[in-house]
Enzyme design. Structure first.
Site, short mmCIF file in Angstrom:
data_model
loop_
_atom_site.label_atom_id
_atom_site.label_comp_id
_atom_site.label_asym_id
_atom_site.label_seq_id
_atom_site.Cartn_x
_atom_site.Cartn_y
_atom_site.Cartn_z
N SER A 131 16.25 51.80 61.54
CA SER A 131 17.44 52.66 61.45
C SER A 131 17.38 53.92 62.31
O SER A 131 18.44 54.41 62.73
CB SER A 131 17.76 53.00 59.99
N THR B 85 14.24 49.09 55.10
CA THR B 85 13.34 48.85 53.97
C THR B 85 13.81 47.67 53.13
O THR B 85 13.00 46.88 52.63
CB THR B 85 13.22 50.11 53.11
N THR C 290 17.48 53.37 55.27
CA THR C 290 18.05 54.57 54.66
C THR C 290 17.98 55.80 55.56
O THR C 290 18.68 56.78 55.33
CB THR C 290 17.36 54.89 53.32
#
Length: 332
Positions: A63, A14, A97
């Site tokens: 991720s 992000t 994240t």
């Protein structure tokens, strides 16, 4: 006083994302635009006010796709960055994240560089109104450049909070205060006037660890079996059949499984699979009870299942002896 030099490695996420407009805070991933490290630094030039920040080329990876290959590459890249430029005082790694806590914990167990490593992300894309990307990056650079951050393993920085990689976990899908250390709280805060430190982790940390993964071809397979009412052991048996060398149980708190899972785990133990008992609670220790010992399960202490999985995989690169793995879980 001259500014310290900090390396910035971008892996996407992000913090690197550009949405379709300033109000796109949810569907930005569909836009398919992620900046490389140098473009992120250009978008947030304020980072150069707190340190001399240099971009280190890597690649953008969503991720959820980051795992062993990327972890090993990042360890090697950190080695290379420090070896090629002794002036580097710290390293910041930008990361999505979703799995940030796992990458940070892996680095905290395996990195061999003497400088701080700070893993940073954001909850809102870089293009969004009131994005947290810029300030998170500035604060991560401040922490990476600080003398106080040395010897603390890998750290995580979001929302002005400095967290230990071992303890922090993502707790909310969209809120800014998503990363929490449930049992012990933050190490400190990146405040506007200074970095305010309050405690230090006591468990063994990088670079002083017994794990050297730089020459490994792969990690031993370790899977996580999630406990729920009525679980009949099917997942455990599938993991064993797939060649798992270890299984981490995300059990009922404070460390129980269903009868069906217990039977399957006993079969796994008989087949030589190492079993570590964690819980799905997200907080608190698994105690070394008589029942756990009789089953041959190793308590995960207070590690979350996803972090217990990482430590067990690394432990299996050192030893398959349950007593030795028990020591490792008590050390790290």
């Amino acid at each position: 006083m001259s500014k310290k030099k900090v390396a910035f490695i971008g892996t996407g996420g992000t913090i690197a994302s550009i949405g379709v407009g300033p109000l796109d805070t949810v569907n930005y991933g569909a836009n398919g635009r992620m900046m490389q490290a140098d473009a992120i630094l250009e978008r947030f030039p304020e980072v150069q006010l707190v340190a001399d920040v240099v971009a280190v080329p890597y690649r953008n990876v969503p991720s959820p796709q980051i795992a062993w290959t990327e972890w090993q590459q990042l360890v090697l890249l950190c080695d290379k960055v420090v070896a090629e430029d002794p002036a580097i005082a710290g390293i910041v790694i930008g990361h999505g994240t979703a799995s940030l806590e796992e990458t940070a914990f892996f680095l905290s167990l395996t990195a061999k560089v003497p400088v701080p490593i700070v893993v940073v992300g954001s909850q809102r894309p870089a293009s969004a109104l009131s994005t947290d990307a810029g300030l998170n990056l500035v604060n991560a650079v401040r922490v990476a450049a600080s003398e106080e951050a040395r010897g603390l393993g890998a750290l995580v920085l979001l929302n002005d909070e400095i967290q230990a990689a071992r303890e922090v976990t993502k707790t909310s899908t969209g809120r800014m205060q998503t990363f929490r250390s449930a049992d012990f709280g933050v190490l400190g805060h990146a405040d506007g006037d200074r970095l305010a430190w309050y405690r230090r982790p006591l468990r063994r940390l990088a670079p002083d660890t017994e794990f050297d993964i730089r020459g490994l071809a792969e990690l031993p397979r370790v899977d996580v079996a999630y406990s729920y009412a009525g679980a009949d052991g099917t997942a455990v048996r599938a993991f064993t059949a797939a060649g798992a060398k270890g299984i981490v149980v995300a059990g009922f708190a404070p460390g129980f499984v269903t009868p069906g899972d217990a039977a399957a785990l006993a079969e796994a133990r008989a087949a030589g699979v190492v079993v570590v008992q964690s819980t799905r609670a997200g907080s608190g220790r698994v105690f070394p009870t008589t029942k756990l010992g009789e089953a041959g399960f190793i308590p995960a202490d207070n590690l979350t299942p996803q972090k217990a999985r990482i430590l067990l995989a690394l432990a299996l690169t050192v030893s398959s002896d349950p007593a030795e793995i028990t020591r490792i879980f008590a050390t790290y």
